[in-house]
Scaffold this motif. Structure first.
Motif, PDB file in Angstrom:
ATOM      1  N   ASP A  15     -27.447 -14.693  10.481  1.00 35.53           N
ATOM      2  CA  ASP A  15     -25.959 -15.234  10.645  1.00 35.53           C
ATOM      3  C   ASP A  15     -25.540 -16.781  10.408  1.00 35.53           C
ATOM      4  OD1 ASP A  15     -25.980 -12.872  12.762  1.00 35.53           O
ATOM      5  OD2 ASP A  15     -27.712 -14.008  14.228  1.00 35.53           O
ATOM      6  N   VAL A  17     -23.658 -19.755   8.240  1.00 35.94           N
ATOM      7  CA  VAL A  17     -22.774 -20.048   8.087  1.00 35.94           C
ATOM      8  C   VAL A  17     -22.617 -21.400   7.190  1.00 35.94           C
ATOM      9  CG1 VAL A  17     -20.979 -21.657   9.723  1.00 35.94           C
ATOM     10  CG2 VAL A  17     -21.314 -19.178  10.276  1.00 35.94           C
ATOM     11  N   LYS A  18     -21.615 -21.772   6.723  1.00 35.28           N
ATOM     12  CA  LYS A  18     -22.273 -23.005   5.901  1.00 35.28           C
ATOM     13  C   LYS A  18     -20.450 -23.609   5.054  1.00 35.28           C
ATOM     14  CE  LYS A  18     -22.950 -26.284   3.072  1.00 35.28           C
ATOM     15  NZ  LYS A  18     -22.478 -27.339   3.366  1.00 35.28           N
ATOM     16  N   SER A  19     -19.750 -24.454   5.582  1.00 34.35           N
ATOM     17  CA  SER A  19     -18.612 -25.037   4.863  1.00 34.35           C
ATOM     18  C   SER A  19     -18.430 -25.770   5.043  1.00 34.35           C
ATOM     19  CB  SER A  19     -17.595 -25.175   6.699  1.00 34.35           C
ATOM     20  OG  SER A  19     -18.081 -23.838   7.019  1.00 34.35           O
ATOM     21  N   THR A  24     -14.950 -21.602   4.820  1.00 31.42           N
ATOM     22  CA  THR A  24     -15.786 -21.209   5.654  1.00 31.42           C
ATOM     23  C   THR A  24     -16.024 -20.707   3.885  1.00 31.42           C
ATOM     24  OG1 THR A  24     -14.991 -21.587   7.556  1.00 31.42           O
ATOM     25  CG2 THR A  24     -16.638 -20.158   7.241  1.00 31.42           C
ATOM     26  N   ASN A  27     -20.021 -16.932   5.518  1.00 27.91           N
ATOM     27  CA  ASN A  27     -19.287 -17.086   7.784  1.00 27.91           C
ATOM     28  C   ASN A  27     -20.008 -15.905   8.026  1.00 27.91           C
ATOM     29  OD1 ASN A  27     -18.117 -16.315   9.238  1.00 27.91           O
ATOM     30  ND2 ASN A  27     -16.164 -15.517   8.084  1.00 27.91           N
ATOM     31  N   GLY A  28     -21.510 -15.994   8.575  1.00 29.06           N
ATOM     32  CA  GLY A  28     -22.067 -15.043   9.405  1.00 29.06           C
ATOM     33  C   GLY A  28     -22.455 -13.791   8.119  1.00 29.06           C
ATOM     34  N   ASP A  63     -24.183 -24.893   8.905  1.00 32.43           N
ATOM     35  CA  ASP A  63     -23.543 -25.362  10.174  1.00 32.43           C
ATOM     36  C   ASP A  63     -25.043 -24.652  11.006  1.00 32.43           C
ATOM     37  OD1 ASP A  63     -21.931 -26.543   8.847  1.00 32.43           O
ATOM     38  OD2 ASP A  63     -20.825 -25.089   7.941  1.00 32.43           O
ATOM     39  N   SER A  64     -25.199 -23.462  10.830  1.00 29.92           N
ATOM     40  CA  SER A  64     -25.478 -22.521  11.979  1.00 29.92           C
ATOM     41  C   SER A  64     -25.735 -21.181  11.178  1.00 29.92           C
ATOM     42  CB  SER A  64     -24.531 -22.271  12.644  1.00 29.92           C
ATOM     43  OG  SER A  64     -23.682 -21.060  12.350  1.00 29.92           O
ATOM     44  N   GLY A 221     -17.542 -14.601   2.155  1.00 28.88           N
ATOM     45  CA  GLY A 221     -18.357 -15.704   2.685  1.00 28.88           C
ATOM     46  C   GLY A 221     -18.844 -14.516   3.744  1.00 28.88           C
ATOM     47  N   ARG A 222     -18.991 -13.270   3.263  1.00 30.25           N
ATOM     48  CA  ARG A 222     -19.682 -12.280   3.542  1.00 30.25           C
ATOM     49  C   ARG A 222     -20.906 -11.349   3.155  1.00 30.25           C
ATOM     50  NH1 ARG A 222     -18.865 -11.432   9.298  1.00 30.25           N
ATOM     51  NH2 ARG A 222     -16.357 -13.219  10.021  1.00 30.25           N
TER      52      ARG A 222
END
Length: 249
Positions: A15, A17-19, A24, A27-28, A63-64, A221-222
């Motif tokens: 999962d 996430v980086k922006s 972004t 994205n997950g 980011d997460s 981003g996926r």
């Protein structure tokens, strides 16, 4: 293609996430790469492939989400970066060799300063690695005296000198002319055949099809689709994968 990988996972991403500002980039993203596996990331420019490699090697914060590499939680607040850099080698398209050092000194610098190896064994291993990448006789040359393909192979030898368990390659043929692409791809194939886990960002579809155990197609981003080279290149399930391959093949 390499022998069947083991089930031991050396890269585990969940999962992610980086922006950058409001954009972004990842994205997950979730991804597993197993020991001795050769995984290729393909997809359009700007789809997050290179950023993903940088987060795995802690060259970019996230980011997460979580990243585990060779048992190291990269996304911890204070990860063990020294151990991570020993375990993971990363090759960029820009070589990043030290121009004032000879080829031999470029390769032995990290083993001498980081691994605290003795000079004799370090130089002996460096010469063996130069033989592996077919550059015997270039020990005393400086980077500026080498072709782009030769510099890239020195960069690969320098990374291998740290005895990494994982090697990541970021569009390493992008800056090379077509005549020298083949020699670098052959070197990567030899690295993979030695049992090193490889994660490769490439626009060379033929190479990805020949060498990969698993191909991951990224877009927006996926990771849109993952599968064997046969499945991805001959029977892609997702319309975005099909559209991309129709453009590049």
């Amino acid at each position: 293609m390499s022998a069947s990988p083991t089930d031991q996972r050396q890269i585990v991403i969940r999962d992610l996430v980086k922006s950058y500002g409001s954009h972004t980039v990842l994205n997950g993203v979730s991804l597993d790469v197993r020991q001795s596996e050769i995984a290729c990331l393909i997809g359009p420019s700007g789809s997050g492939k290179s950023t993903l490699l940088r987060t795995i090697n802690a060259l970019a914060n996230v980011d997460s989400g979580t990243i585990d590499v060779c048992g190291i939680r990269v996304t911890d607040r204070d990860p063990d970066l020294l151990t991570l850099r020993r375990q993971v080698g990363m090759i960029f398209q820009s070589y990043n060799l030290f121009p004032h050092l000879s080829v031999l000194d470029n390769i032995t610098l990290a083993p001498l300063t980081v691994l605290k190896e003795e000079r004799g064994p370090a130089e002996q291993r460096a010469r063996a690695l130069l033989d592996k990448v077919k550059l015997t006789g270039k020990e005393a040359a400086f980077p500026g005296q080498l072709s782009g393909g030769q510099q890239q192979r020195v960069a690969i030898a320098r990374s291998l000198a740290m005895r990494p368990r994982v090697m990541m390659f970021d569009e390493v043929t992008a800056a090379l002319d077509p005549e020298t692409v083949k020699e670098v791809l052959t070197t990567i194939r030899d690295v993979a055949a030695s049992g090193v886990t490889c994660l490769i960002v490439t626009h060379e579809m033929r190479f990805a099809r020949e060498i990969a155990d698993v191909v991951h197609f990224t877009d927006g981003g996926r990771i849109v689709e993952s599968g064997t080279p046969e499945q991805i290149f001959t029977a892609p399930r997702d319309s975005r994968t099909r559209a991309f391959l129709e453009r590049v093949l």
